[in-house]
Design a protein around this motif. Sequence first.
Motif, PDB file in Angstrom:
ATOM      1  N   THR A   1      23.954  34.336  41.964  1.00 16.64           N
ATOM      2  CA  THR A   1      25.202  34.317  42.719  1.00 16.64           C
ATOM      3  C   THR A   1      26.123  33.324  42.029  1.00 16.64           C
ATOM      4  OG1 THR A   1      24.580  32.489  44.171  1.00 16.64           O
ATOM      5  CG2 THR A   1      23.906  34.717  44.866  1.00 16.64           C
TER       6      THR A   1
ATOM      7  N   GLY B   1      27.039  38.409  45.174  1.00 18.87           N
ATOM      8  CA  GLY B   1      26.199  38.560  46.341  1.00 18.87           C
ATOM      9  C   GLY B   1      26.878  39.455  47.358  1.00 18.87           C
TER      10      GLY B   1
ATOM     11  N   GLY C   1      23.818  42.041  42.773  1.00 13.74           N
ATOM     12  CA  GLY C   1      23.829  40.814  43.559  1.00 13.74           C
ATOM     13  C   GLY C   1      22.959  40.953  44.786  1.00 13.74           C
TER      14      GLY C   1
END
Length: 299
Positions: free
Chosen positions: A15, A177, A207
């Motif tokens: 991330t 993310g 992600g």
Amino acid sequence: MRVLLLAPTVVPLVTGNAVTVERWRRALVGRGVDVLTLGAAGLEAEDLAAAVRRFRPDVIHAHHLYRSGSLLLDSRVEAALGGGHRPLVASPAGTDLYVDLTVPERAWVVHAVVDRAAALVVQGWATAWQMEALFPGAAARVVRVPKSFAWLGSEPFDLRAAAGWGPGHFVFFLPAGVRPVKRNLECLRGLAGVRRARPAVRAFFAGPVLDPVYGDRFRREVERRHAFAAWIPSIPPGAMRAAYEGADVVVNASSAEGLSNALLGAAAAGRPVLASDVPGNREAVLGDGAGTPSGLLFG
């Protein structure tokens, strides 16, 4: 010196927060500093207190005022820190300033961490100006440390092969993310409209799911559009350079940003970007306005 770096997520999760902290960790270790990184997501206050007692940090750096800082305000952690006498460095994320401050039960945490921090590290001018506007009393403690960039490895990764696509496809790549602020789902739907006009368009997302409800909606939508879109929860940090180089355009669709690692990665890989028109992204895409933009902004 011992430094504890606390962030919402840390490597091996890929991330923006995790990558930023990993770069800091490597730089500090290279200067002889003993560093412990901990991910705040899923970390209990008692576990953090135990880690503090074992590691005995000289300095604590909390990246993300709300998501990391809230743990530091827990009485058990404060007791382990000896009443908060160790220096605290804090660095805000875009969501701190543009999302969490608008939610009363989060805003007080942000203010408390700002009040306690000995230094507030920002990485871009947009964040520096926003911090000084929101917290004028803390302006003297705001320190701009320009964001540097370094790849975390040179492992191979064939983005097109992973999705079953070929060189004739035009690939948009969104590494982030999966959570509402990143607008992964909204980006997917927008690019689906582009694909109707340009059948060769494809959308690759990478992600981990950071918001289960939003993540489930996103996953179901990707599956419904499986011929056009692909998503994997993780690409190894050391393979991100190859992933960027396999895309035609890198996308950032966030509703709030500090200074996006995705956009810096795109620039380092020589890929144009398509980014939402929010303060942090404007800085990354347009720079100081004197040079050539690295891509396009959209509203």
